[in-house]
Structures are given as C-alpha cells and as structure tokens.
Design an enzyme around this catalytic site. Structure first.
Site, PDB file in Angstrom:
ATOM      1  N   GLY A 161      62.117  60.396  -6.605  1.00 33.25           N
ATOM      2  CA  GLY A 161      61.275  59.615  -5.688  1.00 33.25           C
ATOM      3  C   GLY A 161      61.806  58.213  -5.487  1.00 33.25           C
ATOM      4  O   GLY A 161      61.035  57.263  -5.354  1.00 33.25           O
ATOM      5  N   ALA A 162      63.130  58.079  -5.435  1.00 35.63           N
ATOM      6  CA  ALA A 162      63.765  56.749  -5.442  1.00 35.63           C
ATOM      7  C   ALA A 162      64.197  56.281  -4.055  1.00 35.63           C
ATOM      8  O   ALA A 162      64.964  55.335  -3.926  1.00 35.63           O
ATOM      9  CB  ALA A 162      64.962  56.757  -6.389  1.00 35.63           C
ATOM     10  N   VAL A 217      60.409  67.621  -6.312  1.00 40.39           N
ATOM     11  CA  VAL A 217      60.284  67.801  -7.769  1.00 40.39           C
ATOM     12  C   VAL A 217      59.192  68.798  -8.143  1.00 40.39           C
ATOM     13  O   VAL A 217      59.185  69.308  -9.265  1.00 40.39           O
ATOM     14  CB  VAL A 217      60.040  66.460  -8.512  1.00 40.39           C
ATOM     15  CG1 VAL A 217      61.196  65.500  -8.307  1.00 40.39           C
ATOM     16  CG2 VAL A 217      58.708  65.835  -8.121  1.00 40.39           C
ATOM     17  N   ASN A 271      60.139  59.298 -11.613  1.00 38.46           N
ATOM     18  CA  ASN A 271      59.395  58.247 -10.897  1.00 38.46           C
ATOM     19  C   ASN A 271      58.506  58.810  -9.791  1.00 38.46           C
ATOM     20  O   ASN A 271      57.458  58.236  -9.502  1.00 38.46           O
ATOM     21  CB  ASN A 271      60.393  57.236 -10.320  1.00 38.46           C
ATOM     22  CG  ASN A 271      59.735  56.304  -9.330  1.00 38.46           C
ATOM     23  OD1 ASN A 271      59.037  55.357  -9.699  1.00 38.46           O
ATOM     24  ND2 ASN A 271      59.918  56.567  -8.036  1.00 38.46           N
ATOM     25  N   SER A 299      50.998  55.285 -14.917  1.00 35.97           N
ATOM     26  CA  SER A 299      50.138  54.286 -14.268  1.00 35.97           C
ATOM     27  C   SER A 299      49.027  53.888 -15.227  1.00 35.97           C
ATOM     28  O   SER A 299      48.647  54.680 -16.110  1.00 35.97           O
ATOM     29  CB  SER A 299      49.530  54.922 -13.014  1.00 35.97           C
ATOM     30  OG  SER A 299      48.429  54.174 -12.554  1.00 35.97           O
ATOM     31  N   TYR A 348      44.558  61.800  -9.479  1.00 34.23           N
ATOM     32  CA  TYR A 348      45.852  61.140  -9.735  1.00 34.23           C
ATOM     33  C   TYR A 348      45.916  60.719 -11.206  1.00 34.23           C
ATOM     34  O   TYR A 348      46.928  60.938 -11.881  1.00 34.23           O
ATOM     35  CB  TYR A 348      45.957  59.935  -8.799  1.00 34.23           C
ATOM     36  CG  TYR A 348      47.078  58.960  -9.053  1.00 34.23           C
ATOM     37  CD1 TYR A 348      48.385  59.240  -8.671  1.00 34.23           C
ATOM     38  CD2 TYR A 348      46.820  57.709  -9.634  1.00 34.23           C
ATOM     39  CE1 TYR A 348      49.410  58.315  -8.869  1.00 34.23           C
ATOM     40  CE2 TYR A 348      47.832  56.779  -9.830  1.00 34.23           C
ATOM     41  CZ  TYR A 348      49.117  57.085  -9.446  1.00 34.23           C
ATOM     42  OH  TYR A 348      50.122  56.179  -9.645  1.00 34.23           O
ATOM     43  N   ALA A 380      44.393  62.095 -13.664  1.00 34.25           N
ATOM     44  CA  ALA A 380      44.573  63.308 -14.465  1.00 34.25           C
ATOM     45  C   ALA A 380      46.056  63.686 -14.525  1.00 34.25           C
ATOM     46  O   ALA A 380      46.588  64.020 -15.592  1.00 34.25           O
ATOM     47  CB  ALA A 380      43.765  64.459 -13.867  1.00 34.25           C
ATOM     48  N   LYS A 397      48.628  61.621 -14.057  1.00 36.03           N
ATOM     49  CA  LYS A 397      49.371  60.590 -14.790  1.00 36.03           C
ATOM     50  C   LYS A 397      49.142  60.713 -16.298  1.00 36.03           C
ATOM     51  O   LYS A 397      50.071  60.564 -17.092  1.00 36.03           O
ATOM     52  CB  LYS A 397      48.957  59.196 -14.295  1.00 36.03           C
ATOM     53  CG  LYS A 397      49.503  58.851 -12.913  1.00 36.03           C
ATOM     54  CD  LYS A 397      51.008  58.923 -12.916  1.00 36.03           C
ATOM     55  CE  LYS A 397      51.689  58.260 -11.761  1.00 36.03           C
ATOM     56  NZ  LYS A 397      53.134  58.588 -11.712  1.00 36.03           N
TER      57      LYS A 397
END
Ligand SMILES: NC(=O)c1ccc[n+]([C@@H]2O[C@H](COP(=O)([O-])OP(=O)(O)OC[C@H]3O[C@@H](n4cnc5c(N)ncnc54)[C@H](O)[C@@H]3O)[C@@H](O)[C@H]2O)c1
Length: 247
Positions: A13-14, A64, A90, A145, A159, A161, A163
């Site tokens: 995700g870069a 991914v 990421n 996060s 989200y 959950a 992370k």
C-alpha cells in the site's frame, strides 16, 4: 548504524501516504524497495521518485487481500530484486473507507477492513516468512492504528477489529520466529497529515505535540525496526502518535 544496504524490502500500500514515506526512508538507508499498491500507477510513480532520488525501487501491483495475487507478487519481487528481508504491512485502508457508528453498519460492510488488515497481513507474512527463517534474518513490521489498541469513538469499529487482529497475529508470530533471527513488531499510528487541509487545524489541536504525523517519521521508525541494531526488539506494539496515547 541503521544501514540497510543489500537488504530487499517490500512495503504494501505504498503508492501514497504513509507507505510512500516508509518506502522513501528505507530506500534512503540503502534497501532496494518493492513498492506495492493495488493501483499500479501509484506504485510505479513512487518507485520512479525513489529512483530519481538515487536509490533502488520497483513498483509491483497486487491486492494483499488475495492470496494467489500475493504469492505471485512476492515471486515477482524476488525475481526482480532478490529475497525479501524486510516486509512492511502498510496497506490497511480499503477504498471507500467510511466512518459510521457500528449500529448503523451491516455485516456486509465489515469484510474489507478484515480482509486487508487481517488476511492481508497473514498473506504477506506467509509468503515471506519461511525464506526469512531459512536465511536467519527477517524484519516484519505491521502498520496498525490507535484504533487497534484503544477505543477511538469515531465510527471505525470494524477497522479497529482488523487493526487489533493484525496486532494479535504479530505478537504470536514474533514468538514463533524469534529463534530464527526474524523479528515482528507493530506500530500503532496516531493522526497523520494526509487528511483534507481544512481538517488539519482541528485535528492537530487534539495532538499533545500540536501537529499531525508525517509519513517520513513513520519511515524513520521502520528504518530502526528493520535494522540489524533492532534484533532484540520483537513482539512489541510501538505507539507513534505525538503523545495522543501515552503508555
Ligand atoms: N492516515 C492516518 O491518519 C492513519 C492513522 C492510523 C493508522 N493509519 C494506517 O497507516 C497505513 C497507511 O494509511 P494511509 O493513510 O497512508 O492510507 P492511504 O489511503 O493514503 O493509502 C493507502 C494505499 O493503499 C492502497 N491499497 C488499498 N487497498 C490495497 C490492497 N488491498 N492491496 C494493496 N494496496 C492497497 C491504496 O491504493 C492506497 O494507495 C494504513 O495501515 C492505515 O490503517 C493511518
């Protein structure tokens, strides 16, 4: 110190934001960087910028959350750049991410957050960790996060959950591979500066240091975690947030 010359890094995700900052910093310290993104043009643009700055990078487009795509993508990276020594998970924000109270969501809304933050992390780790253990060196870093370590109350429960799931996985992976020279750590980020400009003053006011985080600062933390010098740091979740959460 912190020299990454000769290392190969994959950053997922870069193609923009935090991941782009991480890719730039790892490359600046000598790593050859595989810049992954779902959107190929973004990955290629960041790789081009890194090469123009005098370092090594290539863009690799894959999703991914798709195991077959990750397997093929990692093979392509290893053919082009060499065996992967450093993995930075990421990718974590699915397209169209919304802030909605849990009671106003439906089961069909949750999958993207789990797919990218749990399955995405497991897929990428599965694809690289055997090789890392066989070679006796590896660095896995998952970008998490504050929403994965504490309640944030802004309508991101699914989200959170995902992370939190990623962090739980990393803690366990760390113990399974510790004796093989592979470390696994998570970084729980606070508010970053890639938000609409008009939102910056209000958000910055809520951060004790008085400003939002810059992707280059996350990259600097990744450089440390990826280095030889960080071999005793594993199984940890670093809070990187300008003091928003203190531990
Ligand atoms: N920005 C913040 O304030 C903040 C705060 C805490 C944590 N984070 C975490 O930092 C990381 C980066 O966030 P960001 O704000 O830079 O995100 P972003 O949305 O700016 O960029 C994410 C990139 O990931 C790519 N992507 C999306 N789905 C993908 C997939 N399935 N496979 C591969 N690539 C994919 C997108 O195309 C995009 O280029 C995420 O893990 C996020 O959860 C960000």
């Amino acid at each position: 110190m912190f020299d990454l010359t000769g290392r190969v890094a994959l950053v997922t995700g870069a193609g923009q934001g935090v991941g782009a900052g991480i890719a730039h910093q790892l490359a600046r310290m000598g790593a050859a960087v595989a810049v992954n993104d779902l959107v190929g043009e973004r990955a290629d643009a960041i790789a081009k910028a890194i090469v123009e700055a005098g370092a090594q990078a290539r863009g690799f487009a894959f999703d991914v959350s798709d195991w077959a795509a990750v397997e093929a993508g990692v093979k392509a990276v290893e053919t082009e750049l060499g065996a992967i020594d450093i993995l930075v998970n990421n990718a974590g924000v699915p397209a169209g991410m919304a802030m909605t109270k849990f009671r106003d969501t439906q089961p069909a809304d949750w999958a993207p957050y789990i797919d990218i933050n749990v399955y995405g992390v497991l897929h990428c780790c599965k694809a690289v960790v055997d090789g890392m253990c066989e070679r006796g060196f590896g660095r896995v870093i998952t970008i998490s996060s504050g929403a994965g370590t504490a309640g944030v109350g802004i309508g991101v429960a699914a989200y959170g959950a995902g992370k939190g799931g990623g962090i739980g996985f990393m803690r366990n992976l760390a113990l399974e591979v510790a004796a093989d020279g592979v470390t696994a750590n998570s970084i729980a980020l606070g508010l970053m500066n890639n938000v609409p400009e008009e939102a910056v003053p209000t958000l910055a006011h809520s951060v004790p240091v008085g400003r939002l985080g810059d992707p280059a600062e996350i990259g600097a933390c990744c450089v440390y975690l990826a280095s030889n010098e960080a071999s005793w740091m594993t199984g940890q979740t670093l809070q990187l947030n300008g003091g928003s959460v203190t531990t």
